[in-house]
Scaffold this active site. Structure first.
Site, PDB file in Angstrom:
ATOM      1  N   GLY A  91       0.809  -1.224   0.000  1.00 31.14           N
ATOM      2  CA  GLY A  91       0.000   0.000   0.000  1.00 31.14           C
ATOM      3  C   GLY A  91       0.835   1.264   0.000  1.00 31.14           C
ATOM      4  O   GLY A  91       0.316   2.350   0.248  1.00 31.14           O
ATOM      5  N   ASP A 138      -1.342   7.025  -6.972  1.00 28.20           N
ATOM      6  CA  ASP A 138      -0.019   6.485  -6.663  1.00 28.20           C
ATOM      7  C   ASP A 138       1.048   7.053  -7.598  1.00 28.20           C
ATOM      8  O   ASP A 138       2.089   7.542  -7.148  1.00 28.20           O
ATOM      9  CB  ASP A 138      -0.012   4.956  -6.758  1.00 28.20           C
ATOM     10  CG  ASP A 138      -0.743   4.293  -5.596  1.00 28.20           C
ATOM     11  OD1 ASP A 138      -1.473   4.995  -4.890  1.00 28.20           O
ATOM     12  OD2 ASP A 138      -0.574   3.077  -5.405  1.00 28.20           O
TER      13      ASP A 138
HETATM   14  C1  MEV Z   1      -3.940   2.309  -3.514  1.00 27.75           C
HETATM   15  O1  MEV Z   1      -2.729   2.887  -3.052  1.00 27.75           O
HETATM   16  C2  MEV Z   1      -5.074   3.248  -3.287  1.00 27.75           C
HETATM   17  C3  MEV Z   1      -6.425   2.757  -3.771  1.00 27.75           C
HETATM   18  O2  MEV Z   1      -7.359   3.819  -3.525  1.00 27.75           O
HETATM   19  C4  MEV Z   1      -6.417   2.392  -5.233  1.00 27.75           C
HETATM   20  C5  MEV Z   1      -6.257   3.591  -6.164  1.00 27.75           C
HETATM   21  O3  MEV Z   1      -6.491   4.727  -5.782  1.00 27.75           O
HETATM   22  O4  MEV Z   1      -5.897   3.357  -7.346  1.00 27.75           O
HETATM   23  C6  MEV Z   1      -6.901   1.552  -2.984  1.00 27.75           C
END
Ligand code: MEV
Length: 297
Positions: A91, A138
């Site tokens: 993440g 991201d």
């Molecule tokens: C991933 O870092 C964040 C999410 O919101 C996916 C995205 O924004 O593409 C889960």
């Protein structure tokens, strides 16, 4: 040298995929890459001990590397070495950071220059290979950094604060697939739109308040908003027992607030500490899989 930052989402993950705003920060950890003419096109990823050759019909990394090279016709074969300083699938935006670093390294080897914003756009194509339907947060945060409010399809809105954010990032040791977590929320939205849209709208309110809290330097309020966002993400079945425990530990050790960050289902949590000393203490209690990062000073 190419550099792609890791990122931490402060508030708004998942809702951001569906058009709502999110607030994220670029962190100092990331991916460094260097490209030079070689015998063949080759991407070497350390410390994963992985050699990748471009293949438009191959595995995700092979396809992504093929896309990164595809815009450049008359060029020598390139050997790109990337050093990954982030856990993958945690993440923290590892795949986007690799994309940004590799694209920048290729540009530099070919004597080209692009703005960080253009680099972010190019890295979106890379990111789509890994995450199917990414919001773009991201790759944008990886290329541009800082503390910012992101909304799909709109220019990034940098946020200013006169106070640094002392964050502790704790890795749960589990690396779920962001793509699967995003699909799980999409399935819930389809089967129970009223509940899930309410959750997104509540997150939207938290994000708007968090923007004001950051700009006002009100970290006590920001901490409370992080806690509330964690609860809503739990209701979307994105948190795990381990993440809950880590957040509880951080709060008991003096954090102003704590939540899971990114795709969830494992991955990382973040805690907001009032000062650097408290951040270091929380990191110590969370263990060796945690680190401290300071942003927005
Ligand atoms: C991933 O870092 C964040 C999410 O919101 C996916 C995205 O924004 O593409 C889960």
């Amino acid at each position: 040298m190419g550099f792609g930052r890791g990122k931490v989402i402060l508030l708004g993950e998942h809702a951001v995929v569906h058009g709502y705003p999110a607030i994220a920060v670029g962190i100092d950890r990331g991916v460094v890459a260097e490209a030079s003419p070689g015998d063949e096109d080759l991407l070497i990823l350390s410390p994963w001990d992985l050699d990748v050759r471009p293949d438009p019909a191959g595995e995700p990394l092979e396809r992504a590397f093929a896309i990164a090279l595809s815009g450049h016709s008359k060029r020598p074969p390139l050997e790109v070495r990337a050093e990954i300083g982030l856990p993958g699938g945690a993440g923290l935006g590892c795949s986007a950071a690799i994309g940004v670093a590799v694209l920048q390294a290729i540009d530099e080897a070919l004597g080209l220059e692009r703005s960080r914003e253009k680099l972010a756009e190019a890295a979106y194509e890379w990111e789509k290979i890994f995450h199917g339907n990414p919001s773009g947060i991201d790759n944008t945060m990886s290329a541009v950094g800082g503390v910012a409010l992101f909304r799909k399809g709109e220019p990034l809105q940098p946020l200013r604060s006169n106070k640094p954010l002392h964050l502790v990032v704790g890795y749960s040791g589990q690396s779920p697939s962001t793509k699967e977590m995003v699909s799980s929320v999409a399935r819930q939205l389809e089967s129970d739109p009223v509940r899930v849209n309410k959750a997104f709208e509540a997150i939207d309110v938290l994000v708007r308040n968090a923007k004001l809290a950051i700009e006002a330097g009100d970290h006590v309020a920001l901490g409370q908003l992080l806690d509330l966002n964690h609860t809503i993400l739990s209701s979307l079945m994105l948190c795990t027992t381990k993440l809950d425990e880590m957040c509880q530990t951080a709060r008991k050790t003096g954090a102003l607030g704590a939540k899971m960050t990114g795709g969830g289902g494992g991955g990382c949590m973040i805690a907001l500490a009032p000062k650097r000393d408290e951040a270091l203490r929380i990191r110590e209690i969370l263990g060796e899989n945690a680190f401290v990062t300071e942003v927005g000073a």
